[in-house]
Design an enzyme around this catalytic site. Structure first.
Site, PDB file in Angstrom:
ATOM      1  N   ASP A 191       9.880 -10.981 -22.497  1.00  0.00           N
ATOM      2  CA  ASP A 191       9.090  -9.653 -22.194  1.00  0.00           C
ATOM      3  C   ASP A 191       7.993  -9.568 -23.590  1.00  0.00           C
ATOM      4  O   ASP A 191       7.424 -10.478 -23.947  1.00  0.00           O
ATOM      5  CB  ASP A 191       9.924  -8.356 -22.124  1.00  0.00           C
ATOM      6  CG  ASP A 191       9.373  -7.393 -21.378  1.00  0.00           C
ATOM      7  OD1 ASP A 191       8.553  -6.480 -22.053  1.00  0.00           O
ATOM      8  OD2 ASP A 191       9.933  -6.943 -20.281  1.00  0.00           O
ATOM      9  N   HIS A 224       7.234  -2.101 -23.744  1.00  0.00           N
ATOM     10  CA  HIS A 224       7.900  -2.204 -22.570  1.00  0.00           C
ATOM     11  C   HIS A 224       9.503  -2.963 -22.817  1.00  0.00           C
ATOM     12  O   HIS A 224      10.226  -2.742 -21.970  1.00  0.00           O
ATOM     13  CB  HIS A 224       6.977  -3.223 -21.642  1.00  0.00           C
ATOM     14  CG  HIS A 224       7.710  -3.694 -20.372  1.00  0.00           C
ATOM     15  ND1 HIS A 224       8.416  -4.454 -20.208  1.00  0.00           N
ATOM     16  CD2 HIS A 224       7.246  -2.913 -19.204  1.00  0.00           C
ATOM     17  CE1 HIS A 224       8.536  -4.601 -18.884  1.00  0.00           C
ATOM     18  NE2 HIS A 224       7.980  -3.535 -18.299  1.00  0.00           N
ATOM     19  N   SER A 374      10.345  -2.983 -13.249  1.00  0.00           N
ATOM     20  CA  SER A 374      11.078  -3.508 -14.620  1.00  0.00           C
ATOM     21  C   SER A 374      12.142  -2.722 -14.870  1.00  0.00           C
ATOM     22  O   SER A 374      13.030  -3.645 -15.475  1.00  0.00           O
ATOM     23  CB  SER A 374       9.842  -3.491 -15.782  1.00  0.00           C
ATOM     24  OG  SER A 374       9.075  -4.197 -15.556  1.00  0.00           O
TER      25      SER A 374
END
Length: 433
Positions: A191, A224, A374
């Site tokens: 990620d 994220h 996600s």
């Protein structure tokens, strides 16, 4: 009435989240990528090419100054003499310019990112290279994005925001935690970076690697990856923040995605950084790989991911926002694909999990709400860790089957349920004995 009280509670929490972060400790170390540093954000995914040549490692010579990678220069870290000679010949023949290169040991390849010569289109260059028998693989350098938008006998946590975690509550994770909290299970997250100092994450992170650059500060600011990590394994019963789906699991962080310079453009990865991350995971004992990202089909990435699946790894991927799974990694057979509950219509074999208004960890030691497939994928990675802690030999197909069979309806929406999956697995084990 319950919905109104929940909204009021969220408003009160949001007013105080920023003031609740404890003192910041020293950040754990982040390993930088080996080889020369390159500005991956400057790579041109509309023009650059990934090329691979055979990279058989030469046997060690018997004289001083020799090594297992031959006399490779710093610009060809991990390249054999044969690979270097082949690349030199290709550059001379076609006038190509190498941007960077890296070895993929598990495939016996040495890859480079190259720019076609001036005046030649990428398609023409790819056609030319595909006809050269010295070339093992030639493909476009491609772009990928992360997928985010922005009363039972359960385990009771002292973490102040636990009851506000929509995904944690809806999947009955607290019930599942009576039997498993993911202890001993190693999860790899490919990620962006993650806030390594976050009080709900720092004790569960085994290692972190930066496959993008050497910027430690940016690594810790990335949102994220921090959000995904919190959903999977935020620490429980530590009197702060939230609880992860598998709070006793261990994480390894591989930064392959970075935030674009343009505001609001989200985080991007490319074939180069993702290939390095997937190859790095092969050298670990990680059983679960979380890929909350996606993009076009990619031959090199598909080969790497297929090998990880053959090794028995469980790969969890987020469904693309438009609801199709035709690209990487969601289209590869064996990958567990997860969409956000209430999102695009589920296709056969796809799972649904909470992905809207999910409270999770944020950089700077804070917490906030976020949405996207996600986050749904992260919930499933966490549940997979709960199952593996009970039955370590489970493979991806069995995990997917358990989750499919134990999914139930929450507020009229079909989605995974941690407690039901754990109960079903334990029942199977009892029946087998």
């Amino acid at each position: 009435m319950k919905r109104i009280l929940t909204i009021l509670s969220l408003m009160m929490v949001m007013a105080t989240l920023g003031a609740c972060a404890p003192a910041r400790p020293t950040a754990p170390s982040v390993s930088a990528t080996q080889g020369p540093t390159v500005d991956v954000a400057a790579m041109d995914t509309s023009r650059d090419i990934v090329l691979a040549v055979a990279n058989p490692m030469d046997p060690p010579a018997m004289h001083a100054g020799s090594n297992l990678v031959g006399y490779a220069s710093a610009g060809h870290y991990g390249a054999s003499q044969r690979a270097i000679s082949t690349l030199d010949a290709l550059k001379s023949r076609y006038g190509i310019h190498e941007v960077t290169g890296w070895p993929i040991k598990t495939l016996d390849l040495y890859c480079i990112v190259l720019e076609p010569p001036p005046g030649m289109s990428r398609d023409a260059m790819l056609a030319t290279l595909s006809r050269d028998e010295r070339v093992q693989l030639a493909q476009p350098l491609q772009d990928y994005k992360v997928y985010s938008d922005a009363a039972r006998d359960a385990h009771h946590y002292n973490d102040p925001y636990a009851e506000l975690q929509r995904g944690f509550v809806e999947t009955d994770a607290a019930l599942a935690h009576h039997f498993s909290q993911g202890a001993g299970v190693h999860v790899a997250i490919i990620d962006t970076g993650v806030d390594m100092m976050h009080p709900d994450l720092r004790d569960n992170i085994r290692e972190a690697r930066n496959l993008v650059d050497d910027d430690v500060a940016a690594f810790n600011r990335d949102s994220h990856g921090t959000e995904v990590a919190g959903i999977i394994t935020a620490e429980g019963d530590n009197h702060q923040g939230i609880v992860g789906m598998a709070p006793h699991a261990e994480l390894s962080i591989y930064k392959a995605c970075w935030y674009a310079r343009a505001p609001g453009d989200g985080a991007h990865c490319n074939s180069f950084t993702l290939a390095k991350a997937l190859a790095a995971v092969m050298d670990t004992d990680a059983r679960i790989i979380n890929l909350s990202l996606g993009g076009p089909a990619d031959p090199l990435l598909n080969r790497l991911l297929a090998q990880l699946l053959q090794q028995g790894r469980i790969v969890v991927a987020a469904l693309p926002p438009k609801g199709n799974g035709i690209g990487f990694p969601s289209a590869l057979p064996g990958v567990i694909v997860v969409g956000a509950s209430g999102g695009p219509a589920a296709t056969p074999g796809m799972l649904s999990a909470p992905g809207k208004d999910i409270l999770t960890t944020q950089p700077g030691g804070g917490y906030d709400f976020t949405s996207g497939s996600s986050m749904a994928a992260a919930h499933v990675s966490g549940i997979a860790a709960l199952l593996l802690a009970i039955a370590p030999r489970l493979d991806g197909a069995k995990v997917n089957e358990l989750l499919q069979r134990s999914s139930g309806s929450t507020h009229g929406v079909e989605e995974v349920n941690a407690a039901s999956a754990v109960t079903a697995l334990r029942a199977q084990q009892l029946a087998a004995h």
